[in-house]
Scaffold this motif. Structure first.
Motif, PDB file in Angstrom:
ATOM      1  N   MET A   1     -66.954 -30.716  25.666  1.00 55.72           N
ATOM      2  CA  MET A   1     -67.336 -29.336  25.398  1.00 55.72           C
ATOM      3  C   MET A   1     -66.093 -28.531  25.018  1.00 55.72           C
ATOM      4  O   MET A   1     -65.038 -28.654  25.624  1.00 55.72           O
ATOM      5  N   SER A   2     -66.236 -27.696  24.028  1.00 59.57           N
ATOM      6  CA  SER A   2     -65.127 -26.888  23.523  1.00 59.57           C
ATOM      7  C   SER A   2     -64.723 -25.817  24.530  1.00 59.57           C
ATOM      8  O   SER A   2     -65.566 -25.206  25.186  1.00 59.57           O
ATOM      9  N   LYS A   3     -63.428 -25.597  24.642  1.00 61.81           N
ATOM     10  CA  LYS A   3     -62.907 -24.510  25.478  1.00 61.81           C
ATOM     11  C   LYS A   3     -62.975 -23.177  24.740  1.00 61.81           C
ATOM     12  O   LYS A   3     -63.046 -22.124  25.359  1.00 61.81           O
ATOM     13  N   VAL A   4     -62.907 -23.224  23.419  1.00 60.63           N
ATOM     14  CA  VAL A   4     -62.973 -22.016  22.594  1.00 60.63           C
ATOM     15  C   VAL A   4     -64.429 -21.572  22.511  1.00 60.63           C
ATOM     16  O   VAL A   4     -65.304 -22.376  22.188  1.00 60.63           O
ATOM     17  N   PRO A   5     -64.709 -20.293  22.802  1.00 58.12           N
ATOM     18  CA  PRO A   5     -66.101 -19.833  22.868  1.00 58.12           C
ATOM     19  C   PRO A   5     -66.741 -19.515  21.514  1.00 58.12           C
ATOM     20  O   PRO A   5     -67.646 -18.706  21.440  1.00 58.12           O
ATOM     21  N   LEU A   6     -66.281 -20.149  20.460  1.00 56.30           N
ATOM     22  CA  LEU A   6     -66.880 -20.034  19.137  1.00 56.30           C
ATOM     23  C   LEU A   6     -67.139 -21.437  18.616  1.00 56.30           C
ATOM     24  O   LEU A   6     -66.584 -22.402  19.129  1.00 56.30           O
ATOM     25  N   LYS A   7     -67.935 -21.503  17.569  1.00 56.32           N
ATOM     26  CA  LYS A   7     -68.139 -22.801  16.919  1.00 56.32           C
ATOM     27  C   LYS A   7     -67.948 -22.630  15.416  1.00 56.32           C
ATOM     28  O   LYS A   7     -68.101 -21.518  14.872  1.00 56.32           O
ATOM     29  N   ILE A   8     -67.607 -23.719  14.782  1.00 58.71           N
ATOM     30  CA  ILE A   8     -67.440 -23.695  13.331  1.00 58.71           C
ATOM     31  C   ILE A   8     -68.751 -23.219  12.705  1.00 58.71           C
ATOM     32  O   ILE A   8     -69.828 -23.662  13.074  1.00 58.71           O
ATOM     33  N   GLY A   9     -68.628 -22.286  11.781  1.00 53.97           N
ATOM     34  CA  GLY A   9     -69.796 -21.722  11.112  1.00 53.97           C
ATOM     35  C   GLY A   9     -70.212 -20.366  11.653  1.00 53.97           C
ATOM     36  O   GLY A   9     -70.970 -19.651  10.984  1.00 53.97           O
ATOM     37  N   ASP A  10     -69.754 -19.999  12.865  1.00 54.73           N
ATOM     38  CA  ASP A  10     -70.044 -18.646  13.348  1.00 54.73           C
ATOM     39  C   ASP A  10     -69.524 -17.647  12.315  1.00 54.73           C
ATOM     40  O   ASP A  10     -68.441 -17.839  11.730  1.00 54.73           O
ATOM     41  N   HIS A  11     -70.282 -16.579  12.088  1.00 53.17           N
ATOM     42  CA  HIS A  11     -69.872 -15.629  11.056  1.00 53.17           C
ATOM     43  C   HIS A  11     -70.434 -14.242  11.321  1.00 53.17           C
ATOM     44  O   HIS A  11     -71.374 -14.069  12.116  1.00 53.17           O
ATOM     45  N   THR A  12     -69.858 -13.295  10.633  1.00 56.23           N
ATOM     46  CA  THR A  12     -70.334 -11.927  10.670  1.00 56.23           C
ATOM     47  C   THR A  12     -69.894 -11.234   9.389  1.00 56.23           C
ATOM     48  O   THR A  12     -69.070 -11.761   8.632  1.00 56.23           O
ATOM     49  N   THR A  13     -70.446 -10.056   9.133  1.00 57.18           N
ATOM     50  CA  THR A  13     -70.032  -9.257   7.981  1.00 57.18           C
ATOM     51  C   THR A  13     -69.799  -7.814   8.415  1.00 57.18           C
ATOM     52  O   THR A  13     -70.301  -7.371   9.460  1.00 57.18           O
ATOM     53  N   PHE A  14     -69.039  -7.110   7.616  1.00 61.53           N
ATOM     54  CA  PHE A  14     -68.791  -5.680   7.815  1.00 61.53           C
ATOM     55  C   PHE A  14     -68.734  -5.048   6.433  1.00 61.53           C
ATOM     56  O   PHE A  14     -68.063  -5.563   5.539  1.00 61.53           O
ATOM     57  N   THR A  15     -69.457  -3.949   6.251  1.00 57.39           N
ATOM     58  CA  THR A  15     -69.497  -3.263   4.961  1.00 57.39           C
ATOM     59  C   THR A  15     -69.034  -1.822   5.134  1.00 57.39           C
ATOM     60  O   THR A  15     -69.405  -1.151   6.103  1.00 57.39           O
ATOM     61  N   LYS A  16     -68.228  -1.364   4.166  1.00 54.64           N
ATOM     62  CA  LYS A  16     -67.676  -0.001   4.239  1.00 54.64           C
ATOM     63  C   LYS A  16     -67.378   0.479   2.834  1.00 54.64           C
ATOM     64  O   LYS A  16     -66.842  -0.263   2.016  1.00 54.64           O
ATOM     65  N   THR A  17     -67.699   1.730   2.558  1.00 57.42           N
ATOM     66  CA  THR A  17     -67.278   2.368   1.318  1.00 57.42           C
ATOM     67  C   THR A  17     -65.913   2.993   1.558  1.00 57.42           C
ATOM     68  O   THR A  17     -65.725   3.742   2.528  1.00 57.42           O
ATOM     69  N   ILE A  18     -64.960   2.680   0.694  1.00 51.44           N
ATOM     70  CA  ILE A  18     -63.591   3.191   0.838  1.00 51.44           C
ATOM     71  C   ILE A  18     -63.555   4.624   0.328  1.00 51.44           C
ATOM     72  O   ILE A  18     -63.802   4.880  -0.856  1.00 51.44           O
ATOM     73  N   SER A  19     -63.254   5.540   1.220  1.00 62.41           N
ATOM     74  CA  SER A  19     -63.222   6.955   0.857  1.00 62.41           C
ATOM     75  C   SER A  19     -61.791   7.408   0.564  1.00 62.41           C
ATOM     76  O   SER A  19     -60.818   6.748   0.933  1.00 62.41           O
ATOM     77  N   GLU A  20     -61.701   8.540  -0.083  1.00 61.18           N
ATOM     78  CA  GLU A  20     -60.388   9.128  -0.340  1.00 61.18           C
ATOM     79  C   GLU A  20     -59.675   9.431   0.975  1.00 61.18           C
ATOM     80  O   GLU A  20     -58.478   9.196   1.106  1.00 61.18           O
ATOM     81  N   SER A  21     -60.417   9.903   1.961  1.00 55.49           N
ATOM     82  CA  SER A  21     -59.782  10.200   3.259  1.00 55.49           C
ATOM     83  C   SER A  21     -59.306   8.925   3.946  1.00 55.49           C
ATOM     84  O   SER A  21     -58.259   8.935   4.611  1.00 55.49           O
ATOM     85  N   ASP A  22     -60.004   7.785   3.777  1.00 49.12           N
ATOM     86  CA  ASP A  22     -59.513   6.509   4.312  1.00 49.12           C
ATOM     87  C   ASP A  22     -58.136   6.206   3.747  1.00 49.12           C
ATOM     88  O   ASP A  22     -57.206   5.836   4.468  1.00 49.12           O
ATOM     89  N   VAL A  23     -58.004   6.356   2.438  1.00 46.04           N
ATOM     90  CA  VAL A  23     -56.735   6.050   1.767  1.00 46.04           C
ATOM     91  C   VAL A  23     -55.640   7.007   2.237  1.00 46.04           C
ATOM     92  O   VAL A  23     -54.546   6.572   2.597  1.00 46.04           O
ATOM     93  N   TYR A  24     -55.922   8.310   2.266  1.00 41.53           N
ATOM     94  CA  TYR A  24     -54.889   9.270   2.657  1.00 41.53           C
ATOM     95  C   TYR A  24     -54.489   9.133   4.121  1.00 41.53           C
ATOM     96  O   TYR A  24     -53.309   9.269   4.461  1.00 41.53           O
ATOM     97  N   MET A  25     -55.430   8.816   4.994  1.00 36.17           N
ATOM     98  CA  MET A  25     -55.048   8.587   6.394  1.00 36.17           C
ATOM     99  C   MET A  25     -54.189   7.337   6.502  1.00 36.17           C
ATOM    100  O   MET A  25     -53.180   7.325   7.218  1.00 36.17           O
ATOM    101  N   PHE A  26     -54.538   6.289   5.776  1.00 33.84           N
ATOM    102  CA  PHE A  26     -53.774   5.040   5.832  1.00 33.84           C
ATOM    103  C   PHE A  26     -52.355   5.245   5.301  1.00 33.84           C
ATOM    104  O   PHE A  26     -51.387   4.835   5.943  1.00 33.84           O
ATOM    105  N   VAL A  27     -52.227   5.873   4.142  1.00 32.37           N
ATOM    106  CA  VAL A  27     -50.879   6.059   3.593  1.00 32.37           C
ATOM    107  C   VAL A  27     -50.073   7.024   4.451  1.00 32.37           C
ATOM    108  O   VAL A  27     -48.850   6.880   4.578  1.00 32.37           O
TER     109      VAL A  27
END
Length: 139
Positions: A1-27
């Motif tokens: 049994m694996s010690k790592v609590p994930l298995k090959i193939g586990d996946h997820t997604t995240f979606t986001k629209t990049i806003s002007e404020s995202d860019v200005y806060m980051f820079v």
């Protein structure tokens, strides 16, 4: 049994629209005031015709996908690093990106998992590719 609590193939997604404020806060936080990110008039005269979001901003959004996969595990997990980071095409202010995060390898001996991270724009074009390494530990 694996010690790592994930298995090959586990996946997820995240979606986001990049806003002007995202860019200005980051820079503002990073000090990356490259004119490609903030000078709209200059960028109109380039082949891109518009401002480019910092590549590391999209990498930062990949952490949201990782957190969604790792947050509720019975072990602690931290980012152990990124390998093979490639910015294949730019992302722009107003683009909607989707991060696809998929576990590709488990190393029980070192308690790590390696995941492929692919970031696509709203046109389904691959923009960023990364391998993310996660290290696990007992809580």
């Amino acid at each position: 049994m694996s010690k790592v609590p994930l298995k090959i193939g586990d996946h997820t997604t995240f979606t986001k629209t990049i806003s002007e404020s995202d860019v200005y806060m980051f820079v503002g936080i990073t000090g990356d005031f490259n004119r490609f990110h903030i000078d709209e008039e200059y960028m109109k005269s380039t082949k891109f015709e518009q401002r480019i979001a910092p590549g590391l901003l999209s990498v930062g959004f990949s952490t949201a996908a990782a957190t969604a996969l790792l947050n509720d595990l019975d072990m602690g997990a931290v980012s152990y690093g990124y390998d093979k980071l490639r910015f294949i095409r730019p992302t722009f202010i107003g683009d909607t990106i989707t991060v696809q995060y998929t576990v590709k390898d488990i190393d029980d001996e070192n308690l790590t998992a390696i995941s492929n991270v692919r970031i696509y724009n709203q046109h389904g074009k691959l923009c960023t590719s990364i391998k993310h390494i996660v290290k696990f530990f007992e809580l």
